[in-house]
Structures are given as C-alpha cells and as structure tokens.
Design a protein around this motif. Structure first.
Motif, PDB file in Angstrom:
ATOM      1  N   GLU A 295       0.781  -1.383   0.008  1.00 20.10           N
ATOM      2  CA  GLU A 295      -0.002  -0.010  -0.023  1.00 20.10           C
ATOM      3  C   GLU A 295       0.938   1.079   0.109  1.00 20.10           C
ATOM      4  O   GLU A 295       0.327   2.186  -0.747  1.00 20.10           O
ATOM      5  CB  GLU A 295      -0.993   0.264   1.129  1.00 20.10           C
ATOM      6  CG  GLU A 295      -1.640   1.134   1.523  1.00 20.10           C
ATOM      7  CD  GLU A 295      -2.789   1.399   0.229  1.00 20.10           C
ATOM      8  OE1 GLU A 295      -3.389   2.510   0.073  1.00 20.10           O
ATOM      9  OE2 GLU A 295      -2.947   0.640  -0.554  1.00 20.10           O
ATOM     10  N   ILE A 296       2.000   1.178   0.548  1.00 21.44           N
ATOM     11  CA  ILE A 296       2.716   2.378   0.498  1.00 21.44           C
ATOM     12  C   ILE A 296       3.522   2.690  -0.900  1.00 21.44           C
ATOM     13  O   ILE A 296       3.448   3.905  -1.185  1.00 21.44           O
ATOM     14  CB  ILE A 296       4.092   2.205   1.631  1.00 21.44           C
ATOM     15  CG1 ILE A 296       3.763   2.275   3.055  1.00 21.44           C
ATOM     16  CG2 ILE A 296       5.112   3.373   1.410  1.00 21.44           C
ATOM     17  CD1 ILE A 296       4.639   1.801   4.151  1.00 21.44           C
ATOM     18  N   GLN A 297       3.890   1.645  -1.452  1.00 22.51           N
ATOM     19  CA  GLN A 297       4.287   1.667  -2.721  1.00 22.51           C
ATOM     20  C   GLN A 297       3.052   2.263  -3.660  1.00 22.51           C
ATOM     21  O   GLN A 297       3.463   3.009  -4.588  1.00 22.51           O
ATOM     22  CB  GLN A 297       5.069   0.276  -3.176  1.00 22.51           C
ATOM     23  CG  GLN A 297       6.215   0.143  -2.524  1.00 22.51           C
ATOM     24  CD  GLN A 297       7.541   0.854  -2.743  1.00 22.51           C
ATOM     25  OE1 GLN A 297       7.358   1.865  -3.429  1.00 22.51           O
ATOM     26  NE2 GLN A 297       8.075   1.141  -1.742  1.00 22.51           N
ATOM     27  N   ARG A 298       1.907   1.722  -3.447  1.00 22.31           N
ATOM     28  CA  ARG A 298       0.824   2.068  -4.260  1.00 22.31           C
ATOM     29  C   ARG A 298       0.513   3.610  -4.331  1.00 22.31           C
ATOM     30  O   ARG A 298       0.401   4.180  -5.247  1.00 22.31           O
ATOM     31  CB  ARG A 298      -0.434   1.254  -3.846  1.00 22.31           C
ATOM     32  CG  ARG A 298      -1.317   1.374  -4.949  1.00 22.31           C
ATOM     33  CD  ARG A 298      -2.958   0.941  -4.283  1.00 22.31           C
ATOM     34  NE  ARG A 298      -3.215   1.654  -3.243  1.00 22.31           N
ATOM     35  CZ  ARG A 298      -3.955   2.859  -3.245  1.00 22.31           C
ATOM     36  NH1 ARG A 298      -4.339   3.385  -4.609  1.00 22.31           N
ATOM     37  NH2 ARG A 298      -4.517   3.556  -2.314  1.00 22.31           N
ATOM     38  N   GLN A 299       0.601   4.122  -2.932  1.00 20.70           N
ATOM     39  CA  GLN A 299       0.360   5.428  -2.726  1.00 20.70           C
ATOM     40  C   GLN A 299       1.433   6.329  -3.362  1.00 20.70           C
ATOM     41  O   GLN A 299       0.989   7.548  -4.027  1.00 20.70           O
ATOM     42  CB  GLN A 299       0.131   5.712  -1.340  1.00 20.70           C
ATOM     43  CG  GLN A 299      -1.113   5.175  -0.617  1.00 20.70           C
ATOM     44  CD  GLN A 299      -1.129   5.554   0.830  1.00 20.70           C
ATOM     45  OE1 GLN A 299      -0.873   6.638   1.227  1.00 20.70           O
ATOM     46  NE2 GLN A 299      -2.036   4.729   1.598  1.00 20.70           N
ATOM     47  N   ILE A 300       2.657   5.675  -3.222  1.00 18.41           N
ATOM     48  CA  ILE A 300       3.808   6.581  -3.675  1.00 18.41           C
ATOM     49  C   ILE A 300       3.521   6.768  -5.302  1.00 18.41           C
ATOM     50  O   ILE A 300       3.497   7.996  -5.972  1.00 18.41           O
ATOM     51  CB  ILE A 300       5.025   6.097  -3.105  1.00 18.41           C
ATOM     52  CG1 ILE A 300       5.257   6.338  -1.912  1.00 18.41           C
ATOM     53  CG2 ILE A 300       6.096   6.788  -4.409  1.00 18.41           C
ATOM     54  CD1 ILE A 300       6.445   5.639  -1.460  1.00 18.41           C
ATOM     55  N   SER A 301       3.159   5.604  -6.009  1.00 15.01           N
ATOM     56  CA  SER A 301       3.076   5.531  -7.455  1.00 15.01           C
ATOM     57  C   SER A 301       1.893   6.482  -7.712  1.00 15.01           C
ATOM     58  O   SER A 301       2.192   7.256  -8.955  1.00 15.01           O
ATOM     59  CB  SER A 301       2.908   4.087  -7.912  1.00 15.01           C
ATOM     60  OG  SER A 301       2.734   3.967  -9.333  1.00 15.01           O
ATOM     61  N   GLU A 302       0.841   6.234  -7.169  1.00 13.50           N
ATOM     62  CA  GLU A 302      -0.299   7.168  -7.392  1.00 13.50           C
ATOM     63  C   GLU A 302      -0.054   8.548  -7.455  1.00 13.50           C
ATOM     64  O   GLU A 302      -0.341   9.316  -8.337  1.00 13.50           O
ATOM     65  CB  GLU A 302      -1.338   6.810  -6.490  1.00 13.50           C
ATOM     66  CG  GLU A 302      -2.697   7.361  -6.710  1.00 13.50           C
ATOM     67  CD  GLU A 302      -3.526   6.707  -7.900  1.00 13.50           C
ATOM     68  OE1 GLU A 302      -4.364   7.359  -8.417  1.00 13.50           O
ATOM     69  OE2 GLU A 302      -3.101   5.634  -8.353  1.00 13.50           O
ATOM     70  N   LEU A 303       0.834   9.064  -6.322  1.00 12.20           N
ATOM     71  CA  LEU A 303       0.885  10.470  -6.240  1.00 12.20           C
ATOM     72  C   LEU A 303       2.087  11.141  -7.076  1.00 12.20           C
ATOM     73  O   LEU A 303       1.843  12.002  -7.819  1.00 12.20           O
ATOM     74  CB  LEU A 303       1.264  10.904  -4.598  1.00 12.20           C
ATOM     75  CG  LEU A 303       0.279  10.352  -3.746  1.00 12.20           C
ATOM     76  CD1 LEU A 303       0.841  10.777  -2.104  1.00 12.20           C
ATOM     77  CD2 LEU A 303      -0.677  11.393  -3.620  1.00 12.20           C
ATOM     78  N   GLU A 304       2.991  10.235  -7.472  1.00 10.71           N
ATOM     79  CA  GLU A 304       3.850  10.558  -8.438  1.00 10.71           C
ATOM     80  C   GLU A 304       3.376  10.607  -9.800  1.00 10.71           C
ATOM     81  O   GLU A 304       3.937  11.235 -10.660  1.00 10.71           O
ATOM     82  CB  GLU A 304       5.225   9.639  -8.251  1.00 10.71           C
ATOM     83  CG  GLU A 304       6.095   9.772  -6.870  1.00 10.71           C
ATOM     84  CD  GLU A 304       7.184   9.114  -7.142  1.00 10.71           C
ATOM     85  OE1 GLU A 304       7.179   7.870  -7.763  1.00 10.71           O
ATOM     86  OE2 GLU A 304       8.210   9.369  -6.117  1.00 10.71           O
TER      87      GLU A 304
END
Length: 542
Positions: A295-304
């Motif tokens: 979920e951390i990586q998903r959120q980072i990818s989504e925001l970037e």
C-alpha cells in the motif's frame, strides 16, 4: 449509577506463542493527521517517522510512510462478553448462540468479569493509565452478521489509555543489530465481536454463523508511530507474546484470535501527513507486512503519477455512529485504597490485586536469557518467537553438560530447521529435550564427531523410541579411540595420494583439507577432523 454486575468466568487454556528483520518493506498506517481510531486530529510528535519509503532516484524527493494499527485480540474466556454462551473454536455453526447473542427482544447484557480483568492486566502490562470509570457505547452499523444492528464497545471513555509498546527489530545480517523501537498505545477498549459471514459463490448465497457474535475482544489502538510493514509486524508479534504471557488472549492469528486493521499514509518529510487508507482484518504478521509495504508503494506511485489518495476506510464518525449503551451503567474499578468496605470481592475489580499477579513479560525474559546464558539478543528473540521453543531450550539445558552456546545453536539451527521443513510445532517434535541433551553430551565428551551428531539427530527424527547412544552403537558412529589405527590410516592416505602431498608442500592451503576429507571418508566420519589434521601435519614434518 451503580457499577454493573460482573459475571465470573474462568479463563480458557493458556497457549504459548512467536521476529522480523529491518524496515526493508512498507506497511499500512494512519493517514496524515489521523489516529488509529479513525478520527482526524493533529499529527504525532513523539515519534516522527521520517524514514524514506522508497529509495529516490537522483533529483526526486523522498517519501516517508506513516503506519498505525488497530489490533483486535479475542479474550481468553470460557464465555462471551455479555452472555453465558461458551467460546469454542470450530464448533458446529450457530451452536453457541444465546438469546442475547441473537438480539432477541427483552434480553440484557451481563458483563463478564474475566474479560474486564483481562483488559486491566493488558493495560498494566503496556504501562497504560487504567480509568477508574469507563463507559460502554453502541456503534451503529448494519451488517448481516451483527443481529442487533450495533456493536457494544468503549469509544468515548475506554478502560485503559496512554501506554506504550516496546519492541526490537533486527537490522543487517551477521552480526545483526538489535534496534529498540517504541509505539504509543492510544487506548485499550472492551468490545463485542461480530458473527461470521460464509459466502457460497457456487450457490450465490451467504450463510451466517453467530457462534462468534458477542465474543469478548480487546481492541488495542496503536498510534501512527511506525513507518513500514516490518515495524508493524514486529510490534504485533511483541503484543502477541505479551498477551500470551499474561494469559489474556491465546492470540492465535490462524484461528482469527488476533486481527489487525492497518492505517497507512505517505508524505514528503517536513510536510503535513497524507490522506490515509485502511486495510482491514489481516490475520498474519507476514501478510500484514506485505500489505502495508504494498500500500505504501501504491500510494507513492499514485501520487507521483498525478493521482490522489482517497480516504478509503470503514471507520465511523464518532459523532454520528456512536451513542451511550443504555443497558450498561459505567464500569467502576478500584484500587486497594478506594475499595469500599464490606464489598463483595466477586463484584468489583481491584487493580492493585491484578498488578501484583502480573507474570514475567517477554522483554524481561529476553534480558534474563542474555544475562544468564550469554546468548546474543537476536537469539533470545528467536527463542520466544516460536511457540514452546523457550521451554524446550530450558529443558535441554537442565539435562545436558554442554555449553549454552552449543545448545542454543542446535536448538535454533538444527532443531528449529527440522521443524520448519516438516511444518511442525515444537509440541509435535519426535525429538524430546532429553534426547537432544543426551546427544549433546556425547558430542561434548568427544564420543562422536559433529558430522556424526547430525546423522544421529536425523535418525532420532525418523526413529522414535531409540536413544542417541543406541543409534551411535547400531550405526558405529563413535569416534576412533585407537591412536595407532588412525596413524596407520593417515600414513596410508599420504602414500596413496602423492599429488595432493606435493600440492601441500608447494604452498596450497586447501590441500590439507582434501587430505583430512580423504581420511574421514576412510574412517566413515568416525575420526575427529582436528585430530586428523594434527596427525597428518606431524607425519608430513617428520
């Protein structure tokens, strides 16, 4: 208003229980400015987790992850929180349901004393402030396995608040560095569990089992002081050990006795916390770590990529979803100084009485192991993290003359390795502590070699009933005791392999190891390698 009547219930069976490495993964946590309860508030300042969630490329900004947890532990009790129905895992569906559990009209809750004591003991162990007065609330929401349409919980004034959970993570390989961590405990509250919905996709129907409805839960809310999946999973395992040491919960995640909701957000260090998402009902420490990191990586990818994070959570607004429970008066607790004269001890909870009876906690046990046996801190962690392993180790130590270092190595490497290969619990091991102690005694007095000891252990694992001494005799694994016979075998080996001897004389350091191996092969592993080397070197120099 008088304190509610308490119903006495004996605790269930005590089950023992499990370590995690560094924060190389990422876990779910509370969003920016949120707490574990779901209420948006100010950001945590006690432990600002400025750990990079992802290694940035050159020119990119760093990300930090924030993780908070809500942990639901099933209380070890023979009956439910507000009814006399029994608690038993895997009972036939709907066989443990009282009128109150089914929410029939006219039924009233009667508070289980055992559950209150479990909450107080857990709060004391985590250094919480125990509220002398706590309240019960109704959390309203509709779900098919919640017959009343609400859950009785303690949202407004819980039984315990403001504690801390200390744990350690192992960073690096060999030698591993044990790094202490602390996460704040926001609150501990008593609440009912819901029933279970069984979805039958084949028939497109859902079946309801109310056996679990009304079972007593401890909800332990951890503040968002963690920054990755590894930290969160380790904190949960430490809490698991504490609950099992106290006997307040068996905390068997495989049976749903410990379930975790993770709240996660990411942000740039120095900026406000981000919007959180929630992952619910995780019942494995390993999957908890993976889910949070994903979920951390998903959120980072989504925001970037220009997206936004939605506040995806099933938490209810406390202003809209809660109301006081009208059928339960305030829960009043006492200490020795405030205990009313002439009161029935069975109708009150004495906090000091429970404090005096707290057992030794896992952190103290680990410190004692390091101090008593001189073992590494990570070894003490491993001994406590596996159900029954510490007791097995201590029983071996009682019966062997071997050094603690050797016993620790055999228990954690050989013994535990065999258990994991066979997917067995310590209680299911075919090798008893007495058998391993006897084997280590043979090794300690140099009756057998290390390689022979491993062969004996393998035979012990396959052949229950035989002792190590019997196996050594049957397999002829005892070390050679005749020095003249060993001298002759070494001399014959040197004469039969002149090329290896020449390599050794030319300065090849590996040649001596080859000669040792050839002699050991001739002796079927019955000669000590150190003794063989000594004999070979003496013969080569003569």
């Amino acid at each position: 208003m008088a304190a509610p009547m308490l119903r006495w219930c004996c605790p269930g069976r005590r089950w023992a229980f499990p370590r995690i490495g560094d924060c190389s993964r990422h876990e779910k946590r509370f969003p920016a400015g949120s707490t574990a309860s779901g209420k948006r508030g100010q950001s945590s300042v006690a432990q600002q987790p400025l750990i990079t969630a992802q290694k940035p490329r050159k020119g990119e900004r760093k990300w930090a992850a924030v993780v908070g947890l809500e942990i639901h532990a099933q209380i070890s009790s023979n009956s439910k929180l507000f009814s006399g129905s029994q608690v038993h895992f895997a009972a036939p569906p709907n066989s443990l349901v009282s009128f109150f559990d089914a929410s029939l009209p006219g039924t009233l809750p009667v508070l289980n004393r055992r559950c209150v004591e479990a909450a107080v003991m857990t709060g004391l162990a985590l250094g919480c402030r125990i509220n002398r007065k706590s309240l019960f609330d109704r959390k309203h929401y509709f779900y098919a396995d919640l017959p009343a349409g609400y859950q009785i919980t303690q949202q407004r004034l819980p039984i315990a608040v403001n504690g801390s959970l200390a744990y350690s993570i192992c960073v690096g390989k060999k030698p591993a560095q044990v790094v202490p961590r602390t996460v704040r405990v926001k609150q501990i509250q008593l609440e009912q569990d819901s029933g279970k919905s069984l979805h039958d996709d084949l028939r497109s129907q859902t079946l309801i089992d109310l056996n679990r409805a009304g079972v007593g839960l401890l909800e332990v809310v951890l503040e968002p002081d963690m920054s990755c999946g590894e930290e969160a999973a380790t904190a949960v395992r430490e809490l698991q050990l504490i609950l099992q040491a106290l006997g307040t919960s068996q905390a068997n995640m495989a049976e749903g006795q410990l379930r975790v909701d993770a709240n996660i957000s990411v942000h740039h260090p120095g900026e406000p916390l981000g919007i959180r998402t929630e992952v619910k009902n995780l019942n494995s420490a390993r999957f908890l770590a993976k889910a949070i990191d994903y979920e951390i990586q998903r959120q980072i990818s989504e925001l970037e990529n220009g997206g936004e994070i939605l506040n995806e959570t099933r938490s209810f607004d406390y202003k809209l979803g809660f109301m006081p429970e009208p059928n339960l008066p305030p829960l009043l607790l006492y200490d020795s100084g405030s205990l009313p004269a002439g009161v029935d001890p069975q109708q009150v909870i004495n906090i000091d009485w429970l404090r005096e009876r707290l057992p030794e906690l896992p952190s103290v046990t680990r410190e004692k192991l390091v101090r008593q046996y001189g073992m590494l801190p990570e070894h003490s962690v491993a001994l406590l993290n596996e159900v029954g392993l510490l007791e097995f180790f201590q029983n071996v130590m009682k019966e062997t003359r071997a050094e603690p270092k050797r016993v620790t190595s055999w228990v954690l490497n050989t013994f535990l390795g065999f258990l994991k290969q066979q997917n067995l619990a310590v209680s299911e091991s075919p090798v008893t502590p007495a058998a391993l102690a006897e084997l280590l005694d043979l090794l300690d007095r140099k009756a057998i070699s290390s390689s022979a000891a491993k062969k004996v252990f393998e035979e012990l694992w396959r052949s229950e009933g035989k002792t190590p001494t019997q196996i050594v005799a049957e397999k002829k694994l005892e070390l050679m005791q005749d020095p003249e016979e060993l001298e002759q075998l070494c001399r014959a080996t040197l004469e039969a392999h002149p090329g290896v001897v020449m390599d050794l004389k030319k300065g090849n350091p590996r040649a001596i190891n080859k000669l040792i191996g050839l002699v050991r092969k001739t002796t079927l592993g019955r000669a000590d390698p150190a003794v063989i080397k000594e004999v070979l070197e003496r013969q080569l120099s003569s």
